[in-house]
Write a protein that holds these residues in place. Sequence first.
Motif, short mmCIF file in Angstrom:
data_model
loop_
_atom_site.label_atom_id
_atom_site.label_comp_id
_atom_site.label_asym_id
_atom_site.label_seq_id
_atom_site.Cartn_x
_atom_site.Cartn_y
_atom_site.Cartn_z
N ASP A 314 0.83 -1.21 0.00
CA ASP A 314 0.00 0.00 0.00
C ASP A 314 0.86 1.25 0.00
OD1 ASP A 314 -2.83 -1.21 0.44
OD2 ASP A 314 -1.58 -2.17 1.97
N LEU A 315 2.02 1.15 0.65
CA LEU A 315 2.98 2.25 0.64
C LEU A 315 4.38 1.66 0.44
CD1 LEU A 315 3.77 5.23 0.95
CD2 LEU A 315 3.82 4.88 3.45
N PRO A 316 4.86 1.60 -0.80
CA PRO A 316 6.22 1.12 -1.04
C PRO A 316 7.22 2.26 -0.86
CG PRO A 316 5.10 1.48 -3.14
CD PRO A 316 4.11 1.84 -2.06
N ILE A 317 8.30 1.98 -0.18
CA ILE A 317 9.35 2.98 0.05
C ILE A 317 10.68 2.35 -0.33
CG2 ILE A 317 10.51 4.47 1.72
CD1 ILE A 317 7.97 4.48 3.39
N CYS A 318 11.33 2.89 -1.35
CA CYS A 318 12.64 2.41 -1.76
C CYS A 318 13.68 3.31 -1.11
CB CYS A 318 12.78 2.44 -3.28
SG CYS A 318 14.34 1.76 -3.87
N ALA A 319 14.52 2.72 -0.25
CA ALA A 319 15.48 3.53 0.48
C ALA A 319 16.56 2.66 1.09
CB ALA A 319 14.79 4.33 1.59
N ASP A 320 17.71 3.26 1.33
CA ASP A 320 18.75 2.65 2.14
C ASP A 320 18.20 2.46 3.55
OD1 ASP A 320 21.88 2.35 2.71
OD2 ASP A 320 21.00 3.63 4.26
N MET A 321 18.49 1.29 4.14
CA MET A 321 17.90 0.99 5.45
C MET A 321 18.38 1.96 6.53
SD MET A 321 15.81 -1.53 5.05
CE MET A 321 15.42 -0.54 3.61
N GLY A 322 19.66 2.31 6.51
CA GLY A 322 20.16 3.25 7.51
C GLY A 322 19.54 4.62 7.35
N GLU A 323 19.41 5.08 6.10
CA GLU A 323 18.81 6.39 5.85
C GLU A 323 17.35 6.40 6.29
OE1 GLU A 323 20.15 9.23 4.62
OE2 GLU A 323 22.15 8.34 4.57
N PHE A 324 16.62 5.34 5.96
CA PHE A 324 15.21 5.27 6.35
C PHE A 324 15.06 5.28 7.87
CE2 PHE A 324 11.78 2.56 7.94
CZ PHE A 324 10.67 3.24 7.46
N ALA A 325 15.84 4.41 8.54
CA ALA A 325 15.70 4.31 10.00
C ALA A 325 16.06 5.62 10.68
CB ALA A 325 16.57 3.18 10.52
#
Length: 551
Positions: A314-325
């Motif tokens: 429903d909400l896909p987010i493509c990101a580096d895990m460290g940046e996202f966290a």
Amino acid sequence: MTLRTGGQILVDQLRINGCDRIFTVPGESFLAVLDALHDAPEIETIACRQEGGVAYMADADGKMTGRPGIAFVTRGPGATNASGGVHVAFQDSTPMILFVGDLDRADRDREGFQEFDFPAFFGPIAKWAARIDDARRIPEYVARAWRVATVGRPGPVVLAIPEDMLRDCVEAADRPAVPPVAECPDPGAIGALFELLKDAAAPIAIVGGADWSPRAAHHFANFAVRHGIPVAAAFRRQDAIDNRCGVYAGQLGYGPNPRLQQRVRDADLVIAVGARLGESTTDGYKLITPDHPGQTLVHVHPDPNELGRVYHADLPICADMGEFAEMVDDWTDPDLVRFSTGEDAHREWLEWSEPKPRDGVKLDLGHCVAAMRDKLPANAIICNGAGNFSGWWHRYWRYGPMPTQLAPTSGTMGYGLPAAVAAALRFKDRPVVCVAGDGDFLMNGQELATAAQYGADLLVILVDNGSYGTIRMHQERDYPERISATTLANPDFVKLAEAYGGQGWRVETTADFAPALDAALAAEGIRLIHCVTDVEVITNQTTISSLRGKS
């Protein structure tokens, strides 16, 4: 530019990219590389005993460092022996580069000695598989391999290196070190995530997997604790956050806490971060179905190809895990009410992970794990392959901050000991424990010779029930009392440890385990505790008699 052999150029590219260790079984097809390594003391060369051990060690090293684990094997049987480790790295999203020595270019397609088509063979289980035919292009290929292995969903790359190409003397321009790429999440997507949290009544997070890192673990734990969100670990990603975190809810996969499974079923918002939501984590795609009616799924992953591949997000987010966290940790929303379910889930996990007395069990592995918890520090690294023995540690061990778990999500046997050797060489100041079953251990037990040769300090807990226990369990379930091909005749494992220059202790009762553990922890080098168990006590929840319907 000066003339260099292809082998020298290749080693120079590894050095430029920060490689400090390779794992290998040497082959005549890449002697030029071995010769160049002789003059590269900053790269430690670990000679292993079988190519399966080589690939598993490289995978474990990639898991621990976040850099590609580097392996060299020869063609034919060397490459096929290593293929299991390539498959592990693919399914586990581990950065790895396997170099395969190949026959001379002029002899290709004649079915020469040990010849086969390496790109075709490895293509389905690697992110990229190719052959380097021109020594001048080695810097280009190595740089691309480094990038492919680490970007997006990390994984293995396989490069075939013909023997005569490595001997060519050519001029080649080195390429600089491949810098890391970190994709920042869209702030609008983070805002949308917090809007979904404000509308949720029972959210849950499932974390660990591709691109996960200590940085991601730290910031995501802060975020989850601040908002009271239960955090479950994907299968064999139990060190994704420190288990002492007040909202840690336990692991999904085989033998999970039924109350955690029910929390996942009842969740109206699922936040999957790094996890692919594979078959093991989702109990065969049933715990969370690919279309998950009645649930909202936020799927965060570093590779856009994984988003929407199996699960509708429903909400896909493509990101580096460290940046996202880090972004969700820093994000403030005064209108978001803190949930109480995180602490509730953690209390349920604490109760679930505390072993209970079991009548009639001579050697209770649950209490053995509890004894290990009392005597080993939180930064101990636990390594295991596949088998029902691992269930005791998955349930009762409490993993510290990553990397403290090295375990293949692909379910391969024989992984634990090679991984423990790699861990003991990488972290010489931390306790390293290989937990293995008898069938599991004997698939790569010869790597004790590698441990001895390089002075690895490690402890092996060997659970011996004289059986391929998991298969026996399934056999008894489907074909009660019709035992076939699952019984094992084993060596004296204590004497085997001694043959490799180590020490061993045989344990047959629960009371004997703690003293043996004390003695092992007081010693150094290779130490093995041989735990003789009853095949009738097949897991921490199941007995053979119950599978037969007799209890």
